[in-house]
Write a protein that holds these residues in place. Structure first.
Motif, PDB file in Angstrom:
ATOM      1  N   LEU A 176       0.715  -1.074  -0.043  1.00  0.00           N
ATOM      2  CA  LEU A 176      -0.154   0.048  -0.297  1.00  0.00           C
ATOM      3  C   LEU A 176       0.904   1.092  -0.066  1.00  0.00           C
ATOM      4  N   VAL A 177       0.872   2.022  -1.026  1.00  0.00           N
ATOM      5  CA  VAL A 177       1.523   3.088  -1.186  1.00  0.00           C
ATOM      6  C   VAL A 177       0.815   4.364  -1.450  1.00  0.00           C
ATOM      7  N   PRO A 178       1.132   5.592  -1.046  1.00  0.00           N
ATOM      8  CA  PRO A 178       0.204   6.730  -1.248  1.00  0.00           C
ATOM      9  C   PRO A 178       0.034   7.167  -2.775  1.00  0.00           C
ATOM     10  N   LYS A 179       1.128   7.053  -3.379  1.00  0.00           N
ATOM     11  CA  LYS A 179       1.356   7.533  -4.969  1.00  0.00           C
ATOM     12  C   LYS A 179       2.350   6.652  -5.314  1.00  0.00           C
ATOM     13  N   PHE A 180       2.287   6.378  -6.626  1.00  0.00           N
ATOM     14  CA  PHE A 180       3.151   5.752  -7.226  1.00  0.00           C
ATOM     15  C   PHE A 180       3.745   6.074  -8.706  1.00  0.00           C
ATOM     16  N   LEU A 181       4.654   5.684  -9.472  1.00  0.00           N
ATOM     17  CA  LEU A 181       5.208   6.139 -10.477  1.00  0.00           C
ATOM     18  C   LEU A 181       3.943   6.429 -11.452  1.00  0.00           C
ATOM     19  N   PRO A 182       3.674   7.422 -12.290  1.00  0.00           N
ATOM     20  CA  PRO A 182       5.197   8.243 -12.887  1.00  0.00           C
ATOM     21  C   PRO A 182       4.938   9.339 -11.562  1.00  0.00           C
ATOM     22  N   SER A 183       4.301   9.352 -10.492  1.00  0.00           N
ATOM     23  CA  SER A 183       4.563  10.276  -9.372  1.00  0.00           C
ATOM     24  C   SER A 183       5.916  10.372  -9.084  1.00  0.00           C
ATOM     25  N   VAL A 184       6.569  11.522  -8.937  1.00  0.00           N
ATOM     26  CA  VAL A 184       8.032  11.657  -8.512  1.00  0.00           C
ATOM     27  C   VAL A 184       8.223  11.760  -6.859  1.00  0.00           C
ATOM     28  N   GLY A 185       9.250  11.102  -6.545  1.00  0.00           N
ATOM     29  CA  GLY A 185       9.655  10.839  -5.148  1.00  0.00           C
ATOM     30  C   GLY A 185      10.484   9.600  -4.782  1.00  0.00           C
ATOM     31  N   GLY A 186      11.039   9.728  -3.632  1.00  0.00           N
ATOM     32  CA  GLY A 186      11.857   8.739  -3.386  1.00  0.00           C
ATOM     33  C   GLY A 186      11.136   7.297  -2.892  1.00  0.00           C
ATOM     34  N   VAL A 187      10.108   7.541  -2.291  1.00  0.00           N
ATOM     35  CA  VAL A 187       9.441   6.435  -1.818  1.00  0.00           C
ATOM     36  C   VAL A 187       8.761   5.777  -3.231  1.00  0.00           C
ATOM     37  N   GLU A 188       8.194   6.417  -4.043  1.00  0.00           N
ATOM     38  CA  GLU A 188       7.739   5.776  -5.035  1.00  0.00           C
ATOM     39  C   GLU A 188       8.936   5.074  -6.044  1.00  0.00           C
ATOM     40  N   ASN A 189       9.963   5.688  -6.051  1.00  0.00           N
ATOM     41  CA  ASN A 189      11.212   5.023  -7.043  1.00  0.00           C
ATOM     42  C   ASN A 189      11.531   3.750  -5.994  1.00  0.00           C
ATOM     43  N   PHE A 190      11.616   3.752  -4.865  1.00  0.00           N
ATOM     44  CA  PHE A 190      12.081   2.637  -3.905  1.00  0.00           C
ATOM     45  C   PHE A 190      10.880   1.441  -4.270  1.00  0.00           C
ATOM     46  N   VAL A 191       9.812   1.743  -4.037  1.00  0.00           N
ATOM     47  CA  VAL A 191       8.924   0.624  -4.081  1.00  0.00           C
ATOM     48  C   VAL A 191       8.819   0.190  -5.478  1.00  0.00           C
ATOM     49  N   TYR A 192       8.959   0.975  -6.369  1.00  0.00           N
ATOM     50  CA  TYR A 192       9.042   0.330  -8.070  1.00  0.00           C
ATOM     51  C   TYR A 192      10.190  -0.605  -8.071  1.00  0.00           C
TER      52      TYR A 192
END
Length: 373
Positions: A6-22
Motif C-alpha cells: 500500500l503506497v500513497p502515490k506511485f510512478l509516474p509520481s516523482v519521489g523517493g518512496v515511489e522509486n524505491f517501491v518500484y
C-alpha cells in the motif's frame, strides 16, 4: 506467498518512496506474488491525477480525496475505495504499508486490527523536525496508524524515533533503502563541473532557498559555478524561479524539471557533486543514486543523512546555513584532483552496501518470519 503493498502515490509520481517501491516490487516479483495499491494522484499539491493508457501490470489505483485539507503535505488525503477493497480482499498473506502518517498506514493498521492480517509498516518518516505541530502529530498518529507485526526503520535515527514514540524495540527492524546497481553505474570517463540538485521542488523540506543563497555567496568567493536542478513540475517550480530571479542567478541556474532515468544518470555522471540541502530528510535516496554513479555528495547534517554521508565520500554542512554550504561548495569545486578522486571512489564503494537486491531479500525474509509466528 503474496504481498500487498500500500503506497500513497506511485510512478509516474516523482519521489523517493515511489522509486524505491518500484525497484523493490520488480525484484520481489521474481520470487513471490506482489500487488500494489496506490491512489490515482500524481501530485498531492495540485491534485493532478494519473493518466496512463497502459499501467503497470501489478498495480491498482484508487480515487482519493482531501478529507482534511488543513493538514500539510497530503496528510489529510484518504481513499475510501482503497479501504473497502483492502477489507474485502482475501488473496494475500502480508500487507506492506508505506509512509507513516499517510492513509496507507491507517488502512493497513485497520485491516490488522479487524482481521489480524500480518502487517508490515515501512515508515519512511522524518524524525528530525522539532516543530510543535510535528510533536502533536507524533503524539496522536501512532495510536491509529502503527498497528503492525513489524515496523521497518530506514535509519538508526528513525529507529530511535520510533522507540521514543513507544514502539517496542523488538517490533522494529532496521532495513535501509536500496539502489539498483544494475541501473546506476559509475562512468570514470565523465568529467563535468556543475553542481546537481535532484528532488521535489519543495522549498520548505528540500532547502532549495538555502542552496540558491549559498550559490550566490560561493560564486562571489570562488568563481563561476553552474547549478542544474532536476525535479517535478509542480507549482513550487514557479516559487523556485522567483528566488532565482531575486538573487539574479538566471545565468548560473538551469531548471530542467522531470527527466527520464537514462537522462538522469547522464546528469549524475557529468556533475561535480550532488547537493542535498534539506532542512529535514529521512534518508535521501538520491544520495545513493549519486554515489552509485561515483559522485560525492554535499548534504545537510540532518535526519538519516549523516549515517550515509561522511568526510570520505562527501561533505556535510550545518542545515539552514547558506554560508556553511557555500564553504562546502567552494571546497569541493577547488579540490585537488587526487583528493576528489578518493571521494568519488569511496562514494561508489558506499553505494555497493545498499544493493536493492539484498534489501528486497531481507524484506522477503521478514515477511516469512512474521508468517511463521
Amino acid at each position: 506467498m503474496k504481498v500487498l503493498h500500500l503506497v500513497p502515490k506511485f510512478l509516474p509520481s516523482v519521489g523517493g518512496v515511489e522509486n524505491f517501491v518500484y525497484e523493490l516490487v520488480n525484484i520481489q516479483r521474481r520470487k513471490i506474488e506482489v500487488e500494489v495499491f496506490a491512489s490515482n494522484l500524481l501530485d498531492f499539491e495540485t491534485f493532478q491525477r494519473v493518466e496512463i493508457k497502459k499501467d503497470f501490470p501489478y498495480i491498482k489505483r484508487f480515487n482519493a480525496i482531501n478529507l482534511l485539507p488543513f493538514l500539510p503535505r497530503g496528510l489529510g488525503i484518504f481513499s475510501f475505495s482503497m479501504l473497502k477493497e483492502v477489507l474485502k480482499k482475501e488473496d494475500f498473506d502480508v500487507i506492506h504499508s508505506h509512509s507513516y502518517g499517510y492513509f496507507t498506514t491507517y488502512i493497513g493498521s485497520f485491516r490488522k486490527l479487524l482481521k489480524k492480517t500480518k502487517h508490515v509498516i515501512q515508515t519512511h518518516s522524518d524524525p528530525g523536525r522539532r516543530k510543535i505541530s510535528k510533536r502533536i502529530f507524533d503524539s496522536i498518529v501512532p495510536v491509529f496508524s502503527l498497528h503492525a507485526d513489524k515496523i521497518i526503520a530506514i535509519s538508526e535515527l528513525e529507529k530511535q524515533h520510533l522507540k521514543n514514540l513507544g514502539i517496542k524495540e523488538e517490533k522494529i527492524e532496521k532495513i535501509p533503502l536500496g539502489i539498483n546497481l544494475n541501473l546506476f553505474k559509475r562512468d570514470k570517463r565523465a568529467n563535468g563541473n556543475y553542481l546537481l540538485f535532484v528532488g521535489r521542488f519543495d522549498i520548505d523540506q528540500k532547502g532549495i532557498d538555502i542552496l540558491l543563497k549559498a550559490l550566490k555567496i560561493s560564486s562571489k568567493s570562488c568563481g563561476d559555478i553552474k547549478l542544474i536542478m532536476i525535479g517535478d513540475d509542480s507549482k513550487n517550480k514557479i516559487k523556485v524561479m522567483h528566488i532565482i530571479e531575486e538573487l539574479e542567478l538566471e545565468k548560473e541556474v538551469s531548471i530542467l524539471g522531470y527527466v527520464n532515468k537514462k537522462e538522469l544518470i547522464e546528469y549524475y555522471h557529468n556533475c561535480k557533486a550532488l547537493v542535498l540541502p534539506s532542512r529535514f530528510e529521512p534518508f535521501g535516496l538520491v544520495i545513493l543514486e549519486a554515489f552509485a554513479c561515483g559522485k560525492p555528495v554535499i548534504a545537510s547534517r540532518v535526519g538519516g543523512i549523516p549515517e550515509i554521508v561522511n568526510e570520505r565520500n562527501g561533505l556535510l554542512f550545518k542545515a539552514g546555513d547558506p554560508n556553511d554550504l557555500a564553504k562546502a561548495i567552494c571546497k569541493i569545486m577547488n579540490m585537488d584532483s587526487s583528493d576528489y578522486e578518493k571521494l568519488c571512489k569511496e562514494a561508489y564503494l558506499t553505494a555497493e552496501k545498499f544493493d536493492i537486491e539484498k534489501v528486497a531479500q531481507r524484506m522477503i525474509e521478514l515477511y516469512e518470519s512474521i508468517m511463521h509466528k
